[in-house]
Enzyme design. Sequence first.
Site, mmCIF file in Angstrom:
data_model
loop_
_atom_site.group_PDB
_atom_site.id
_atom_site.type_symbol
_atom_site.label_atom_id
_atom_site.label_comp_id
_atom_site.label_asym_id
_atom_site.label_seq_id
_atom_site.Cartn_x
_atom_site.Cartn_y
_atom_site.Cartn_z
ATOM 1 N N ASP A 10 3.013 55.922 8.119
ATOM 2 C CA ASP A 10 4.169 55.902 9.028
ATOM 3 C C ASP A 10 3.797 56.694 10.276
ATOM 4 O O ASP A 10 2.758 57.369 10.310
ATOM 5 C CB ASP A 10 5.401 56.521 8.336
ATOM 6 C CG ASP A 10 6.658 56.442 9.201
ATOM 7 O OD1 ASP A 10 6.858 55.424 9.882
ATOM 8 O OD2 ASP A 10 7.440 57.418 9.212
ATOM 9 N N SER A 11 4.680 56.640 11.261
ATOM 10 C CA SER A 11 4.444 57.437 12.466
ATOM 11 C C SER A 11 4.804 58.898 12.239
ATOM 12 O O SER A 11 4.465 59.756 13.049
ATOM 13 C CB SER A 11 5.311 56.895 13.607
ATOM 14 O OG SER A 11 6.670 56.910 13.193
ATOM 15 N N GLY A 43 8.683 53.910 18.495
ATOM 16 C CA GLY A 43 9.751 53.058 19.033
ATOM 17 C C GLY A 43 9.563 52.580 20.462
ATOM 18 O O GLY A 43 9.960 51.475 20.804
ATOM 19 N N CYS A 74 6.848 51.691 7.566
ATOM 20 C CA CYS A 74 7.327 51.819 8.934
ATOM 21 C C CYS A 74 7.691 50.427 9.438
ATOM 22 O O CYS A 74 6.819 49.552 9.519
ATOM 23 C CB CYS A 74 6.226 52.433 9.792
ATOM 24 S SG CYS A 74 6.639 52.516 11.543
ATOM 25 N N ASN A 75 8.945 50.228 9.767
ATOM 26 C CA ASN A 75 9.383 48.924 10.276
ATOM 27 C C ASN A 75 8.768 48.619 11.643
ATOM 28 O O ASN A 75 8.393 47.485 11.931
ATOM 29 C CB ASN A 75 10.907 48.896 10.450
ATOM 30 C CG ASN A 75 11.651 48.950 9.134
ATOM 31 O OD1 ASN A 75 12.171 47.953 8.663
ATOM 32 N ND2 ASN A 75 11.712 50.112 8.529
ATOM 33 N N THR A 76 8.672 49.650 12.468
ATOM 34 C CA THR A 76 8.185 49.460 13.836
ATOM 35 C C THR A 76 6.732 48.980 13.826
ATOM 36 O O THR A 76 6.344 48.111 14.620
ATOM 37 C CB THR A 76 8.317 50.779 14.623
ATOM 38 O OG1 THR A 76 9.606 51.337 14.356
ATOM 39 C CG2 THR A 76 8.166 50.570 16.105
ATOM 40 N N CYS A 189 14.665 51.430 9.675
ATOM 41 C CA CYS A 189 13.642 52.413 10.042
ATOM 42 C C CYS A 189 13.568 53.374 8.865
ATOM 43 O O CYS A 189 14.607 53.829 8.363
ATOM 44 C CB CYS A 189 14.049 53.155 11.318
ATOM 45 S SG CYS A 189 13.026 54.614 11.672
ATOM 46 N N THR A 190 12.368 53.667 8.417
ATOM 47 C CA THR A 190 12.230 54.467 7.189
ATOM 48 C C THR A 190 12.658 55.926 7.371
ATOM 49 O O THR A 190 12.832 56.634 6.390
ATOM 50 C CB THR A 190 10.781 54.404 6.678
ATOM 51 O OG1 THR A 190 9.898 54.747 7.758
ATOM 52 C CG2 THR A 190 10.448 53.027 6.156
ATOM 53 N N HIS A 191 12.825 56.358 8.606
ATOM 54 C CA HIS A 191 13.345 57.704 8.828
ATOM 55 C C HIS A 191 14.833 57.812 8.486
ATOM 56 O O HIS A 191 15.328 58.893 8.173
ATOM 57 C CB HIS A 191 13.196 58.108 10.305
ATOM 58 C CG HIS A 191 11.826 58.589 10.679
ATOM 59 N ND1 HIS A 191 10.744 57.750 10.769
ATOM 60 C CD2 HIS A 191 11.378 59.833 11.000
ATOM 61 C CE1 HIS A 191 9.685 58.460 11.140
ATOM 62 N NE2 HIS A 191 10.046 59.721 11.276
#
Length: 272
Positions: A10-11, A43, A74-76, A189-191
């Site tokens: 992920d980011s 993003g 991470c969706n992005t 968004c995984t956050h």
Amino acid sequence: MSSNTILFFDSGIGGLSVVKEARVILPELHYVYVADDAAFPYGDWPEQALLDRLSSLFGSLLARFRPALVVIACNTASTLAIKHLREQFPQQCFVGTVPAIKPAAERTRSAQISVLATPGTVKRQYTRTLIEQYASRAEVTLVAAAGLAGLAEAYMRSGFVDEDAVREEIAPCFVGRAGQGTDIVVLACTHFPFLVNRMRKVAPWPVDWIDTSEAIARRAQSLIRAASLSAEVQTPALADVAVFTSDRPDAAMQRLMRGFGFARIVPFRQAG
Ligand code: DGL
């Protein structure tokens, strides 16, 4: 699949929402967590630049850790690069994370759903295609939340979050009015699952919040099972490790990572 390593990417800390679920059903694996925090947030990144970054990052991460499975938590990143990464690394098994538009469209009673995501995920053709394919009978509101992933990062580090800021970020999700308006918000968004209790608290009316972390962990489990990968065949046990591309996780971040089972943070640039 030849190792028992599962790599989450992920980011930032968002992928930990998926790790948390995975550890319950896949406790025997060796976990590697990679946070591309030097590039956080994803993003706002231009698509080509992010694609190039992911492509080269994965080249070195796969060579270094040789994971049986990669979960792009991470969706992005997934909505942009999953197809490309599968083509670039055809031997590697990937699980992606994409907005849960299909289940939302199946469950809505008001035919009003909102997709809460980063500006990147909102812009993606991938997201638009999911809507055309699965949600043509619903009204879908795409909400680009520019600051929410950052708020989740701060919350996970400090335990504090500005509720007014959360309220402002989620406000555009609520279309119409209670009872007839939006009844489902997709956490794309995984956050965001880390803030869902705060979102519930500041939401103008109750909705279902769709969180895909558990489904992603189950998908990983089924791929692992299909490959008959088990702890028995793996020796010796390796310590779980985390990597931060900034190479500068602060004390609060190190504490957080320990809480998720990553006691060892290894340098990004150094192999091994
Ligand atoms: N966690 C990431 C996602 O699922 C995005 C956070 C960001 O870098 O903006 O989309």
